[in-house]
Design a protein around this motif. Structure first.
Motif, mmCIF file in Angstrom:
data_model
loop_
_atom_site.group_PDB
_atom_site.id
_atom_site.type_symbol
_atom_site.label_atom_id
_atom_site.label_comp_id
_atom_site.label_asym_id
_atom_site.label_seq_id
_atom_site.Cartn_x
_atom_site.Cartn_y
_atom_site.Cartn_z
ATOM 1 N N ASN A 1 63.289 37.037 60.218
ATOM 2 C CA ASN A 1 63.554 35.606 60.078
ATOM 3 C C ASN A 1 64.690 35.183 61.003
ATOM 4 O O ASN A 1 64.635 34.123 61.622
ATOM 5 N N GLY A 2 65.722 36.008 61.080
ATOM 6 C CA GLY A 2 66.875 35.694 61.922
ATOM 7 C C GLY A 2 66.517 35.617 63.396
ATOM 8 O O GLY A 2 67.001 34.737 64.112
ATOM 9 N N SER B 1 53.930 32.974 42.718
ATOM 10 C CA SER B 1 53.432 31.914 43.602
ATOM 11 C C SER B 1 54.296 31.798 44.852
ATOM 12 O O SER B 1 53.798 31.483 45.929
ATOM 13 N N TYR B 2 55.600 32.071 44.717
ATOM 14 C CA TYR B 2 56.467 32.057 45.897
ATOM 15 C C TYR B 2 56.094 33.180 46.869
ATOM 16 O O TYR B 2 56.129 33.004 48.082
ATOM 17 N N LEU B 3 55.745 34.332 46.321
ATOM 18 C CA LEU B 3 55.311 35.440 47.177
ATOM 19 C C LEU B 3 54.004 35.089 47.888
ATOM 20 O O LEU B 3 53.824 35.405 49.067
ATOM 21 N N THR B 4 53.111 34.419 47.181
ATOM 22 C CA THR B 4 51.863 33.962 47.805
ATOM 23 C C THR B 4 52.163 32.945 48.895
ATOM 24 O O THR B 4 51.579 33.002 49.988
ATOM 25 N N ASP B 5 53.076 32.021 48.615
ATOM 26 C CA ASP B 5 53.470 31.029 49.620
ATOM 27 C C ASP B 5 54.040 31.703 50.868
ATOM 28 O O ASP B 5 53.719 31.318 51.992
ATOM 29 N N LEU B 6 54.877 32.715 50.660
ATOM 30 C CA LEU B 6 55.460 33.440 51.792
ATOM 31 C C LEU B 6 54.373 34.156 52.595
ATOM 32 O O LEU B 6 54.365 34.115 53.822
ATOM 33 N N SER B 7 53.453 34.768 51.905
ATOM 34 C CA SER B 7 52.364 35.472 52.585
ATOM 35 C C SER B 7 51.511 34.506 53.399
ATOM 36 O O SER B 7 51.195 34.769 54.570
ATOM 37 N N ALA C 1 55.512 25.998 61.896
ATOM 38 C CA ALA C 1 55.081 27.068 60.998
ATOM 39 C C ALA C 1 56.273 27.807 60.397
ATOM 40 O O ALA C 1 56.239 28.226 59.237
ATOM 41 N N PHE C 2 57.322 27.948 61.173
ATOM 42 C CA PHE C 2 58.516 28.655 60.701
ATOM 43 C C PHE C 2 59.173 27.911 59.540
ATOM 44 O O PHE C 2 59.702 28.520 58.611
ATOM 45 N N SER C 3 59.109 26.605 59.568
ATOM 46 C CA SER C 3 59.684 25.800 58.504
ATOM 47 C C SER C 3 59.087 26.152 57.142
ATOM 48 O O SER C 3 59.805 26.242 56.145
ATOM 49 N N ASP C 4 57.786 26.393 57.094
ATOM 50 C CA ASP C 4 57.141 26.729 55.823
ATOM 51 C C ASP C 4 57.558 28.106 55.310
ATOM 52 O O ASP C 4 57.646 28.325 54.102
#
Length: 151
Positions: free
Chosen positions: A42-43, A107-113, A133-136
């Protein structure tokens, strides 16, 4: 004989205490290592998005792929009930609410995936495509940390 009984009672009490308190060192360290992999990649991308380093299509693509692959890992074995800060103390910043509201955390893990898969599809195509895309990805990380990670 009394000494042996006392010794066995003490050992039994110690084992029960350890079992109740949980020994989650391996799970916590694995979670923290997982988070470090996410944070590192991410960094790299964040520095490009913020203009701190020049956009590098190859590096962006590699970092996005790493995020996608990490987000797809089945990490369920490291998210053990009781391995939160209320039991493990300062070894972790995970709030106990993670388990009582697991569908939300999941659901957060799904969102991250999902977000990291989309990012992987565009990261090497240019800075502007990557930014959106990075924003999401950032939103997915922030939402989970806001709800389930202590400051």
């Amino acid at each position: 004989m009394k000494r042996k009984q006392t010794l066995f009672l003490c050992l039994g009490a110690a084992l029960i205490t350890t079992a109740l308190a949980g020994d989650f060192d391996r799970e916590i360290k694995a979670r923290q290592s997982f988070m470090q992999v996410l944070a590192y990649n991410n960094g790299l991308l964040a520095n490009m998005v913020r203009g701190k380093v020049p956009y590098d299509a190859e590096l962006a693509q590699t970092a996005a792929l790493n995020l996608k692959l990490a987000a797809q890992m089945n990490m369920s074995s490291v998210w053990v009930v009781g391995s939160d800060m209320s039991v493990a103390g300062n070894d972790t910043k995970t709030k106990p609410e993670l388990w009582s509201t697991w569908p939300k955390a999941g659901s957060y893990l799904t969102d991250l995936s999902n977000a990291s898969a989309l990012l992987d599809g565009v990261a090497g195509m240019g800075l502007e495509q990557m930014k959106a895309a990075f924003s999401d990805v950032g939103k997915a990380c922030s939402a989970c940390h806001k709800d389930f990670r202590a400051k």
